[in-house]
Structure formats: structure tokens, C-alpha cells
Motif scaffolding. Structure first.
Motif, PDB file in Angstrom:
ATOM      1  N   UNK A   1       0.794  -1.310   0.037  1.00 49.30           N
ATOM      2  CA  UNK A   1       0.018  -0.116   0.035  1.00 49.30           C
ATOM      3  C   UNK A   1       0.891   1.136   0.294  1.00 49.30           C
ATOM      4  N   UNK A   2       2.255   1.364   0.098  1.00 48.17           N
ATOM      5  CA  UNK A   2       3.073   2.184   0.020  1.00 48.17           C
ATOM      6  C   UNK A   2       3.051   3.051   1.527  1.00 48.17           C
ATOM      7  N   UNK A   3       2.784   2.224   2.582  1.00 45.36           N
ATOM      8  CA  UNK A   3       2.762   2.850   3.879  1.00 45.36           C
ATOM      9  C   UNK A   3       4.061   2.314   4.448  1.00 45.36           C
ATOM     10  N   UNK A   4       4.496   2.987   5.505  1.00 42.06           N
ATOM     11  CA  UNK A   4       5.637   2.653   6.580  1.00 42.06           C
ATOM     12  C   UNK A   4       5.039   1.702   7.526  1.00 42.06           C
ATOM     13  N   UNK A   5       5.772   0.863   8.238  1.00 41.41           N
ATOM     14  CA  UNK A   5       5.128  -0.186   9.014  1.00 41.41           C
ATOM     15  C   UNK A   5       6.002  -0.399  10.356  1.00 41.41           C
ATOM     16  N   UNK A   6       5.432  -0.336  11.462  1.00 47.13           N
ATOM     17  CA  UNK A   6       6.167  -0.420  12.758  1.00 47.13           C
ATOM     18  C   UNK A   6       5.432  -1.687  13.374  1.00 47.13           C
ATOM     19  N   UNK A   7       6.184  -2.267  14.257  1.00 44.81           N
ATOM     20  CA  UNK A   7       5.525  -3.190  15.136  1.00 44.81           C
ATOM     21  C   UNK A   7       5.974  -2.931  16.679  1.00 44.81           C
ATOM     22  N   UNK A   8       4.799  -3.218  17.456  1.00 38.45           N
ATOM     23  CA  UNK A   8       5.145  -3.223  18.918  1.00 38.45           C
ATOM     24  C   UNK A   8       5.256  -4.799  19.379  1.00 38.45           C
ATOM     25  N   UNK A   9       6.553  -5.172  19.940  1.00 44.69           N
ATOM     26  CA  UNK A   9       6.840  -6.465  20.054  1.00 44.69           C
ATOM     27  C   UNK A   9       6.909  -6.816  21.599  1.00 44.69           C
ATOM     28  N   UNK A  10       6.315  -5.813  22.205  1.00 38.84           N
ATOM     29  CA  UNK A  10       6.595  -5.860  23.790  1.00 38.84           C
ATOM     30  C   UNK A  10       6.045  -7.261  24.400  1.00 38.84           C
ATOM     31  N   UNK A  11       4.937  -8.005  23.798  1.00 38.45           N
ATOM     32  CA  UNK A  11       4.511  -9.051  24.191  1.00 38.45           C
ATOM     33  C   UNK A  11       4.906 -10.360  23.294  1.00 38.45           C
ATOM     34  N   UNK A  12       5.969 -10.018  22.333  1.00 42.09           N
ATOM     35  CA  UNK A  12       6.318 -10.815  21.557  1.00 42.09           C
ATOM     36  C   UNK A  12       7.740 -11.541  21.830  1.00 42.09           C
ATOM     37  N   UNK A  13       8.532 -10.441  22.305  1.00 40.67           N
ATOM     38  CA  UNK A  13      10.065 -10.658  22.123  1.00 40.67           C
ATOM     39  C   UNK A  13      10.187 -11.600  23.204  1.00 40.67           C
ATOM     40  N   UNK A  14      10.959 -12.713  23.109  1.00 41.80           N
ATOM     41  CA  UNK A  14      11.208 -13.784  23.866  1.00 41.80           C
ATOM     42  C   UNK A  14       9.941 -14.573  24.132  1.00 41.80           C
ATOM     43  N   UNK A  15       9.015 -14.325  23.416  1.00 45.19           N
ATOM     44  CA  UNK A  15       7.676 -15.137  23.558  1.00 45.19           C
ATOM     45  C   UNK A  15       7.484 -16.060  22.428  1.00 45.19           C
ATOM     46  N   UNK A  16       7.671 -15.467  21.157  1.00 42.16           N
ATOM     47  CA  UNK A  16       7.461 -16.164  19.877  1.00 42.16           C
ATOM     48  C   UNK A  16       8.571 -15.938  19.067  1.00 42.16           C
ATOM     49  N   UNK A  17       8.967 -16.769  18.138  1.00 46.86           N
ATOM     50  CA  UNK A  17       9.939 -16.516  16.959  1.00 46.86           C
ATOM     51  C   UNK A  17       9.638 -15.296  16.324  1.00 46.86           C
ATOM     52  N   UNK A  18      10.736 -14.556  16.052  1.00 48.31           N
ATOM     53  CA  UNK A  18      10.614 -13.316  15.346  1.00 48.31           C
ATOM     54  C   UNK A  18      11.769 -13.582  14.112  1.00 48.31           C
ATOM     55  N   UNK A  19      11.452 -12.826  12.899  1.00 52.36           N
ATOM     56  CA  UNK A  19      12.075 -12.970  11.704  1.00 52.36           C
ATOM     57  C   UNK A  19      12.003 -11.557  11.100  1.00 52.36           C
ATOM     58  N   UNK A  20      12.710 -10.612  11.917  1.00 54.01           N
ATOM     59  CA  UNK A  20      12.308  -9.043  11.483  1.00 54.01           C
ATOM     60  C   UNK A  20      12.931  -8.899  10.243  1.00 54.01           C
ATOM     61  N   UNK A  21      14.204  -9.279  10.001  1.00 53.98           N
ATOM     62  CA  UNK A  21      15.204  -8.970   8.853  1.00 53.98           C
ATOM     63  C   UNK A  21      14.376  -9.009   7.550  1.00 53.98           C
TER      64      UNK A  21
ATOM     65  N   UNK B   1      -6.274 -20.855  19.884  1.00 59.67           N
ATOM     66  CA  UNK B   1      -5.579 -22.117  20.432  1.00 59.67           C
ATOM     67  C   UNK B   1      -4.708 -22.664  19.230  1.00 59.67           C
ATOM     68  N   UNK B   2      -4.965 -22.026  17.984  1.00 62.05           N
ATOM     69  CA  UNK B   2      -4.075 -22.754  17.063  1.00 62.05           C
ATOM     70  C   UNK B   2      -2.653 -22.458  17.494  1.00 62.05           C
ATOM     71  N   UNK B   3      -1.522 -23.178  17.154  1.00 63.55           N
ATOM     72  CA  UNK B   3      -0.266 -23.144  17.722  1.00 63.55           C
ATOM     73  C   UNK B   3       0.470 -21.936  17.081  1.00 63.55           C
ATOM     74  N   UNK B   4       0.265 -21.521  15.976  1.00 62.21           N
ATOM     75  CA  UNK B   4       0.680 -20.305  15.093  1.00 62.21           C
ATOM     76  C   UNK B   4      -0.053 -18.936  15.687  1.00 62.21           C
ATOM     77  N   UNK B   5      -1.121 -19.195  16.462  1.00 62.94           N
ATOM     78  CA  UNK B   5      -1.842 -18.160  16.900  1.00 62.94           C
ATOM     79  C   UNK B   5      -1.745 -17.753  18.351  1.00 62.94           C
ATOM     80  N   UNK B   6      -1.029 -18.381  19.081  1.00 61.12           N
ATOM     81  CA  UNK B   6      -0.842 -18.047  20.530  1.00 61.12           C
ATOM     82  C   UNK B   6       0.678 -18.224  20.929  1.00 61.12           C
ATOM     83  N   UNK B   7       0.841 -17.559  22.013  1.00 66.22           N
ATOM     84  CA  UNK B   7       2.258 -17.656  22.782  1.00 66.22           C
ATOM     85  C   UNK B   7       2.110 -18.281  23.985  1.00 66.22           C
ATOM     86  N   UNK B   8       2.874 -17.786  24.954  1.00 66.81           N
ATOM     87  CA  UNK B   8       2.921 -18.223  26.389  1.00 66.81           C
ATOM     88  C   UNK B   8       1.471 -17.914  27.020  1.00 66.81           C
TER      89      UNK B   8
END
Length: 420
Positions: free
Chosen positions: A204-224, A348-355
Motif C-alpha cells: 500500500x506504500x505505507x511505512x510499518x512498525x511493530x510493537x513487540x512488547x508481548x512478542x520478544x522472548x515469547x514467539x519466534x521473530x524474523x524481522x530482517x 488455540x491454533x499453535x501459530x496464533x498463541x504464545x505463552x
């Protein structure tokens, strides 16, 4: 999933003895299921802080330059382990600031409204600090948050769906300057497909940012590979760095030589000229160029100690395996033993939940609050998010199947007592 599978490489709670777990009743071990809010204290954090206090006492100002943990270079000690957790390159991450301050810095640089492209797209029910930050940044540009902060609402199932983001951007993307989205929704515990969201925003031509407060150390990330322009996080939840700990940010490598607007401070100055006290700001390449002030060493040392445990555990692949086993076990027991009285609202699908599993009592808000208070009185720590959500997050570094079983047994007993 079998949490004792030797292929997993890590058993839930394997590092429990490396933590100080808040106590239960009459000195008994507590059940701490609140890593989503504040992680338990690593025992090594005490040694890490004491070591820097001793260096301060014996070296004074020379501690900035002397020894393997010289304070001027301290943030570099965290770059590689943070990059591994985030699926990033070292140049793309830095431990600095606090979550909302870092978010403001990123918005200064990457929210650049122009013409009709001026909206910020967020989720309805976003964490309040994020909502306050984006609204204030819209104000700074002379715009109206009522019109230019767009909140996508959940569907009737209470969840947000990636296809709704794609649909909105397909129809209105030419009016969106920035998409800001969480990796994990703080109230429901829903994990998002951030790669999909990043693709839709870029299309869409928009910039994108992520708030990972509840994700880092919880679920795998692949930011690059996923390619958001930026991401921000705190370190006191699943990273176990303590209250008010140093936070972190990611800026994609394509912005390593960023020439747009930014807030500047001397710790972001090129390290080779930082102490020459030149008046012209020449930023460090990559994320380090967004540092502002001298690193608060005593708020950073616990993070360094905690990150070592992630390395020792085998990183996020091993911990993710253990986490899914633990949260899956919790979900199974809730359904089997408490399902008539408690609803799990986390997908409850594994890819949609963390801790974290977020739960709601059918009996309503008052009953939920009463249950939470009584669990706490019995040495079981969860937390509450209004209007009616109990959050329980078994963290695989220190929580065990026995913790989950104790939570279920006590909850069942307390609910039975209420029924009379």
C-alpha cells in the motif's frame, strides 16, 4: 505436543533454579504465571548488577573505558543475542530507552504524513500507551486523531484478522502513512502474522512498525526478512530484565544510513567522534544511531544476564517448542476441568498463541476479580486486564507442568467453593 520429547532440546521449567520465584503461602514455592507482565528475577541479574556496582566503586569514571564490560560499549554486548531473538542483524537492533520513548522516536522518523496520505492504522483496543503516542504524534503534525488515527475493530469472535488489515489497505491504503501493529495483542494473547501485515503495508506504500512488547522472548521473530521499517519492545516481560529495564528497538538495515528526520542525542553519535564533542551530529549506522543518552548500566545489566539464558536454552526454536507444550497443556486442562465456567479467548491454533492464555469467567467480571484475588492469596500469581480478562502465561524458562496443574487444581477448588 510432548514436552519431554528429546528432540525439543528444552523441557519446560528446566531453568527454574536459575530464577527467584515469588513465594507462595507460608514459605512454600509460588506459582508465578505473570511473565507477560513482569518476568521473574534471574539469579544472575543480582551478580550482573553487583559486578557493575563494584566496577563503579573501584574504577569510577574509568569504568566507561576499561575492561570487557566498558560502559561506552556495553550496548554492543547485547546486540548479537538480541538480534538472534528478533531474527535480525546486529546493526538493526540496539538496547536503549524505554518502550514508549522509543516508539515516539520511531514515529518522528517514520510517520511522515503528506497530502491525503496521513492516517495511522492501529488495532482497536491497542495498549493505551501506543494509542496515546500515535494520537500525540498526529497532533504534532497539526492533524486530528479523530480522523487520522484509524482503529480496526475485532470481529464478533473478539479477534482481529489479518485479512481485515489487507482489505482496509486495499481500499484505503493511499491514505495510510503508517501501520503500527503488535506482534502479540496484549489483552487477548493473539499472535499475528507480522510478515503478512508487513507485506500488505508495503504494497500500500505505507511505512510499518511493530510493537513487540508481548512478542520478544515469547514467539519466534524474523524481522530482517519480514522487513518492517521499525519495531520497539520492552525487556521486563519475557526477557526478565526487571521493572523499568532498558528497552530495545529495531530499524531495518535499508535505513542504516537514514537521512530523514530523527531526534538526536550524543549516545547516537558516531562512536569514533562521540567524545570529541563536535557540534555536528553524525549518527552511528543502523539502530544505534537512534540512541539518545548514556546507557543506564544498572538497568541494562539484568538484561545481559537474562539473554545468556536464552542462548543457553538453545534460543527461540527450543523455547518455542517448550512453550507450545506448556500453553497447550494449560488449554487442555482448562477445557477438561473448568470448561463449564471458564472460556479461553486466546486462539488455540499453535501459530496464533504464545505463552499467554487469556480467560473469561462466564459468571462475569466480579466473579473473575474475586477469583484472581483468591488465587493471589494462595500464592498463585496471574493478572487482570479490564474489563473481564484473567491472563495466565506459563513461561518455559521457569514454569513447569506442575505449576499449570496447581493453577488448575486451585482454580477448580475455589470455583467449587463459590458454588457452595
Amino acid at each position: 505436543m510432548n514436552d519431554n520429547d528429546p528432540q525439543s532440546g528444552f523441557t519446560p521449567g528446566q531453568f527454574r533454579e536459575r530464577f527467584r520465584i515469588p513465594g507462595g503461602m507460608r514459605g512454600a514455592p509460588g506459582v508465578y504465571l505473570c511473565g507477560n507482565s513482569l518476568g521473574a528475577q534471574p539469579r544472575a541479574a543480582v551478580d550482573a548488577v553487583d559486578s557493575e556496582l563494584e566496577r563503579w566503586a573501584t574504577l569510577g569514571v574509568a569504568g566507561h573505558f576499561d575492561g570487557p564490560t566498558a560502559w561506552t560499549e556495553y550496548h554492543e554486548l547485547l546486540s548479537t543475542p538480541l538480534a538472534r531473538l528478533c531474527g535480525a542483524r546486529d546493526i538493526e537492533v540496539v538496547a536503549t530507552g524505554t518502550l514508549t520513548a522509543n516508539l515516539h522516536q520511531m514515529l518522528i522518523s517514520f510517520y511522515r504524513p503528506k497530502g491525503t496520505r496521513r492516517r495511522i492504522l492501529v488495532e482497536k483496543g491497542s495498549f493505551p500507551s501506543d494509542r496515546y503516542a500515535v494520537a500525540s504524534q498526529v497532533h504534532l503534525h497539526g492533524l486530528d486523531p479523530e480522523h487520522d488515527v484509524v482503529e480496526l475493530a475485532p470481529r464478533r469472535d473478539g479477534l482481529l484478522h489479518e485479512e481485515d488489515i489487507e482489505d482496509y489497505l486495499e481500499h484505503y491504503g493511499d491514505q495510510v502513512a503508517l501501520v503500527l501493529w503488535p506482534g502479540v495483542q496484549y489483552a487477548t494473547g493473539q499472535v499475528f502474522d507480522t510478515a503478512r501485515i508487513c507485506r500488505a503495508a508495503r504494497k500500500a506504500g505505507a511505512a510499518v512498525g511493530l510493537d513487540l512488547a508481548h512478542a520478544v522472548g515469547n514467539v519466534p521473530l524474523n524481522l530482517h526478512e519480514e522487513g518492517p521499517d521499525f519495531a520497539v519492545w520492552c525487556s521486563y516481560k519475557y526477557l526478565n530484565a526487571g521493572p523499568g529495564a532498558i528497552a530495545g528497538l529495531f530499524v531495518h538495515e535499508r535505513h542504516a544510513r537514514f537521512d530523514g528526520p530523527r531526534l538526536a542525542g550524543w549516545w547516537g553519535q558516531d562512536v569514533h567522534t562521540r567524545f570529541q564533542m563536535r557540534p555536528r551530529f553524525r549518527p552511528e549506522a543502523g539502530a544505534a544511531g537512534w540512541q539518545l543518552s548514556t546507557l543506564p548500566i544498572l538497568a541494562t545489566a539484568p538484561l545481559l544476564a537474562s539473554l545468556q539464558m536464552f542462548e543457553d536454552a538453545g534460543g527461540m526454536p527450543a523455547l518455542r517448542h517448550a512453550s507450545l507444550a506448556l500453553s497447550g497443556y494449560l488449554a487442555h486442562l482448562v477445557h477438561e476441568e473448568l470448561g463449564e465456567e471458564i472460556e479461553i479467548i486466546t486462539p488455540l491454533e499453535p501459530h496464533r498463541r504464545g505463552c499467554q492464555l487469556s480467560m473469561r469467567l462466564h459468571a462475569g467480571e466480579a466473579a473473575g476479580r474475586r477469583l484472581l484475588e483468591r488465587l493471589q492469596a494462595h500464592g498463585v500469581t496471574c493478572d487482570w486486564r479490564g474489563p473481564d480478562i484473567i491472563r495466565a502465561a506459563p513461561a518455559p524458562l521457569y514454569n513447569t507442568r506442575e505449576d499449570v496443574e496447581r493453577f488448575i487444581e486451585l482454580t477448580g477448588r475455589l470455583l467449587a467453593a463459590d458454588r457452595g
